[in-house]
Write an enzyme that holds these catalytic residues in place. Structure first.
Site, PDB file in Angstrom:
ATOM      1  N   ASP A  98      19.150 -10.576  21.043  1.00 18.04           N
ATOM      2  CA  ASP A  98      18.846 -11.307  22.078  1.00 18.04           C
ATOM      3  C   ASP A  98      17.566 -11.256  22.624  1.00 18.04           C
ATOM      4  O   ASP A  98      17.506 -11.825  23.894  1.00 18.04           O
ATOM      5  CB  ASP A  98      19.877 -10.926  23.266  1.00 18.04           C
ATOM      6  N   ARG A 112      29.028 -18.512  13.647  1.00 19.51           N
ATOM      7  CA  ARG A 112      29.716 -17.406  14.449  1.00 19.51           C
ATOM      8  C   ARG A 112      31.437 -17.375  14.361  1.00 19.51           C
ATOM      9  O   ARG A 112      31.995 -17.718  15.268  1.00 19.51           O
ATOM     10  CB  ARG A 112      29.548 -17.590  15.845  1.00 19.51           C
ATOM     11  N   ARG A 148      23.273 -20.461  31.603  1.00 16.83           N
ATOM     12  CA  ARG A 148      24.377 -19.587  31.423  1.00 16.83           C
ATOM     13  C   ARG A 148      24.020 -17.961  31.572  1.00 16.83           C
ATOM     14  O   ARG A 148      25.145 -17.183  31.683  1.00 16.83           O
ATOM     15  CB  ARG A 148      24.497 -19.876  29.884  1.00 16.83           C
ATOM     16  N   CYS A 206      27.924 -22.381  17.318  1.00 15.65           N
ATOM     17  CA  CYS A 206      26.854 -22.824  18.407  1.00 15.65           C
ATOM     18  C   CYS A 206      25.834 -22.922  17.867  1.00 15.65           C
ATOM     19  O   CYS A 206      25.429 -22.757  16.626  1.00 15.65           O
ATOM     20  CB  CYS A 206      26.973 -21.700  19.497  1.00 15.65           C
ATOM     21  N   LYS A 262      25.442  -9.774  31.477  1.00 12.54           N
ATOM     22  CA  LYS A 262      26.349 -10.991  31.134  1.00 12.54           C
ATOM     23  C   LYS A 262      27.299 -10.551  30.041  1.00 12.54           C
ATOM     24  O   LYS A 262      28.587 -10.676  30.112  1.00 12.54           O
ATOM     25  CB  LYS A 262      25.656 -12.263  30.775  1.00 12.54           C
ATOM     26  N   ASN A 263      26.795  -9.732  29.126  1.00  8.91           N
ATOM     27  CA  ASN A 263      27.585  -9.616  27.859  1.00  8.91           C
ATOM     28  C   ASN A 263      28.407  -8.190  28.082  1.00  8.91           C
ATOM     29  O   ASN A 263      29.150  -7.874  27.359  1.00  8.91           O
ATOM     30  CB  ASN A 263      26.747  -9.402  26.799  1.00  8.91           C
TER      31      ASN A 263
HETATM   32  C1  EPZ Z   1      27.616 -10.861  21.075  1.00  3.06           C
HETATM   33  O1  EPZ Z   1      27.932 -11.981  20.287  1.00  3.06           O
HETATM   34  C2  EPZ Z   1      26.828 -11.396  22.385  1.00  3.06           C
HETATM   35  N1  EPZ Z   1      27.557 -12.105  23.187  1.00  3.06           N
HETATM   36  C3  EPZ Z   1      25.632 -12.001  21.683  1.00  3.06           C
HETATM   37  O2  EPZ Z   1      24.654 -12.241  22.894  1.00  3.06           O
HETATM   38  C4  EPZ Z   1      24.756 -11.319  20.745  1.00  3.06           C
HETATM   39  O3  EPZ Z   1      23.629 -11.946  20.358  1.00  3.06           O
HETATM   40  C5  EPZ Z   1      25.737 -10.583  19.646  1.00  3.06           C
HETATM   41  O4  EPZ Z   1      26.784  -9.975  20.293  1.00  3.06           O
HETATM   42  C6  EPZ Z   1      25.143  -9.800  18.839  1.00  3.06           C
HETATM   43  O5  EPZ Z   1      24.538  -8.621  19.545  1.00  3.06           O
HETATM   44  C7  EPZ Z   1      28.440 -11.622  23.854  1.00  3.06           C
HETATM   45  O6  EPZ Z   1      28.435 -10.284  24.095  1.00  3.06           O
HETATM   46  C8  EPZ Z   1      29.315 -12.423  24.846  1.00  3.06           C
HETATM   47  P1  EPZ Z   1      28.932 -10.370  16.755  1.00  3.06           P
HETATM   48  P2  EPZ Z   1      29.257 -12.069  19.529  1.00  3.06           P
HETATM   49  O7  EPZ Z   1      30.345 -10.545  16.757  1.00  3.06           O
HETATM   50  O8  EPZ Z   1      30.216 -10.615  19.338  1.00  3.06           O
HETATM   51  C9  EPZ Z   1      28.981 -12.342  12.427  1.00  3.06           C
HETATM   52  C10 EPZ Z   1      23.436 -13.892  24.092  1.00  3.06           C
HETATM   53  O9  EPZ Z   1      22.423 -14.564  23.814  1.00  3.06           O
HETATM   54  N2  EPZ Z   1      30.719 -12.256  12.463  1.00  3.06           N
HETATM   55  O10 EPZ Z   1      28.481  -9.149  17.056  1.00  3.06           O
HETATM   56  O11 EPZ Z   1      29.735 -13.078  19.148  1.00  3.06           O
HETATM   57  C11 EPZ Z   1      28.390 -13.401  13.389  1.00  3.06           C
HETATM   58  O12 EPZ Z   1      28.227 -14.655  12.759  1.00  3.06           O
HETATM   59  C12 EPZ Z   1      24.495 -13.943  23.236  1.00  3.06           C
HETATM   60  O13 EPZ Z   1      23.729 -13.315  25.189  1.00  3.06           O
HETATM   61  C13 EPZ Z   1      31.465 -12.787  11.441  1.00  3.06           C
HETATM   62  O14 EPZ Z   1      31.108 -13.140  10.447  1.00  3.06           O
HETATM   63  O15 EPZ Z   1      28.391 -11.306  18.076  1.00  3.06           O
HETATM   64  C14 EPZ Z   1      27.143 -12.862  13.499  1.00  3.06           C
HETATM   65  O16 EPZ Z   1      26.157 -13.093  12.458  1.00  3.06           O
HETATM   66  C15 EPZ Z   1      24.294 -14.641  21.876  1.00  3.06           C
HETATM   67  N3  EPZ Z   1      32.826 -12.720  11.657  1.00  3.06           N
HETATM   68  C16 EPZ Z   1      27.332 -11.235  13.502  1.00  3.06           C
HETATM   69  O17 EPZ Z   1      28.701 -11.185  12.821  1.00  3.06           O
HETATM   70  C17 EPZ Z   1      33.170 -12.291  13.100  1.00  3.06           C
HETATM   71  O18 EPZ Z   1      34.617 -12.350  13.148  1.00  3.06           O
HETATM   72  C18 EPZ Z   1      27.228 -10.538  14.719  1.00  3.06           C
HETATM   73  O19 EPZ Z   1      28.058 -11.209  15.468  1.00  3.06           O
HETATM   74  C19 EPZ Z   1      32.439 -11.880  13.990  1.00  3.06           C
HETATM   75  C20 EPZ Z   1      31.146 -11.922  13.913  1.00  3.06           C
END
Ligand code: EPZ
Length: 421
Positions: A308, A121, A400, A116, A22-23
């Protein structure tokens, strides 16, 4: 809202086909916005999140055809650069159209994804990095209004303050069509990021440093179409490995990749699970005779233990021998499965971002509530081993990210029934 009824106590024995990730599929699909030529994807999973992104791209004028797990996206005649709230709110990864729209069309209007269940996020890192490339960005009425300089985005040296999968992916795509050279320091190294970079290179992008946290991109004037197979879903793979560890039995996982699970394998080995890849690539998962040992885990960006898989591993710890500590360092609210597991008799104490899980003899079936994608599957895993019947409510969360979960587990002996309400 559908529910899932699980009757516990069955071992898992049989074969499970792992689908496309998915990701990986979601960012790959947004990369098609970067070219006027069609992009053909293979091994695309049939998930609600994929359908949501198809709806969004269709709404923007994409021409999309689907044939089983093959998906062709043609953005030659994209008519809109607006990703509206009612579509983005359904699937926050839609924010990944921001970079491609800016890079190809010089303008984008993307709804802020909103928080969410697992955390606020924010997308501040996406925005500040694009501004370093010359984008003018204003946040108004819940939307990101972005415009690139007259002659396009400019390459920049960007240091991410923390690892972000989405920010890395958005910037990789934006930099591919920018003027000059971009370096992304402290970039995320998840396999799904590498899969996206590999597609972009097939489309003509110039990217080096794949698999490291320093990615270098030299912008080109345009990108072409390509064909690309989505990598197998390492989180789906890990989920079924953990399910087998909990129930006992022997499961063969097909079309999976062991090299994507470097952090989970030693944890499962310590817990007493045998995992072997045989010559045809099949992965055999079997729990050793004497029950499960507890282990400690701390979630980290790749190659650390994936957040995850945290909820699923916690479900396993609830019935392991001894006590284990789960440290969640990525999201600030990713323990919502805890009170639901406690309703099933689990012994879990949460202190801040840590949970102490003391294994119990037996969980008891109960009516529980899914709150997010990975929490929903952890409750199902608990139901597989609980005494009696478990009913998981709000199972739309599961749909999802897991394709045909009931059928895959049912074919291995699990007793699951979807109750349509
Ligand atoms: C991706 O989300 C995945 N989703 C998530 O999978 C996964 O948990 C996550 O990466 C971490 O591995 C997809 O790929 C579609 P991040 P993403 O940006 O990109 C903070 C699932 O269950 N952050 O790596 O949104 C954020 O709040 C989902 O399949 C900021 O602060 O995650 C988090 O604490 C859930 N500012 C951390 O960084 C930003 O601009 C990591 O988030 C961006 C992120």
């Amino acid at each position: 809202m559908d529910k899932l009824r699980i009757t516990g106590g069955q071992q898992l024995n049989g074969t499970i086909e792992i689908g496309g990730a998915k990701n990986a599929a979601l960012p790959l699909m947004t990369a098609s916005v970067l070219t006027a030529e069609p992009v053909l994807f293979n091994n695309v999973p049939d998930l609600m999140d994929v359908k949501s992104l198809i709806d969004l791209l269709n709404d923007m004028g994409a021409n999309i055809t689907r044939d089983g797990s093959n998906l062709t996206i043609d953005n030659k005649s994209m008519t809109s650069t607006k990703a509206s709230y009612d579509l983005v709110r359904k699937m926050r990864a839609s924010v990944l159209v921001l970079g491609p729209l800016l890079a190809r069309f010089g303008t984008a209007e993307v709804s802020l994804p909103g928080g969410c269940a697992i955390g606020t996020r924010p997308v501040d890192m996406h925005i500040s990095a694009l501004e370093q490339m010359g984008a003018k960005i204003e946040i108004k009425d819940g939307y990101i209004y972005a415009t690139a300089p007259e002659n396009g985005l400019n390459g920049a040296e960007i240091v991410f303050s923390q690892k972000s999968v989405g920010a890395t992916e958005n910037l990789l795509m934006a930099a591919s069509l920018a003027n000059g050279h971009t370096i992304l320091h402290n970039a995320a190294r998840e396999p799904e990021v590498t899969d996206l970079a590999e597609l972009l290179i097939k489309m003509g992008a110039k990217i080096t440093g794949l698999g490291t946290d320093n990615l270098e991109i030299t912008g080109v004037s345009e990108l072409s179409g390509a064909e690309h197979a989505v990598i197998p879903d390492r989180i789906e793979t890990g989920t079924y490995m953990i399910a087998t560890a909990m129930t006992g039995g022997r499961v063969v996982l097909k079309n999976a990749r062991l090299d994507l699970l470097d952090a989970l394998l030693p944890v499962l080995k310590m817990a007493g699970v045998d995992i072997e890849q045989i010559e045809n690539g099949d992965i055999i998962v079997e729990r050793a005779g004497n029950g499960l040992n507890s282990v400690d885990i701390t979630t980290k960006p790749y190659p650390g233990f994936p957040t995850d898989l945290q909820a699923q591993l916690m479900a396993m710890l609830t019935v392991a021998n001894g006590a284990g500590i789960v440290d969640e360092t990525i999201f600030e609210n990713r323990f919502m499965h805890v009170p639901e597991l406690i309703r099933m008799g689990a012994d879990i104490t949460v202190k801040g971002s840590s949970a102490l899980v003391r294994g119990v003899e037996q969980l008891k079936g109960a009516e529980v509530m899914a709150t997010d994608l990975r929490a929903s599957v952890s409750l199902i895993l608990a139901g597989l081993v609980a005494e009696g019947t478990t009913v998981v409510n709000r199972i739309y969360h599961l749909d999802r990210g897991y394709e045909n979960l009931e059928q895959k587990l049912g074919a291995c002996g699990a007793k699951l029934e979807r109750i349509k309400t």
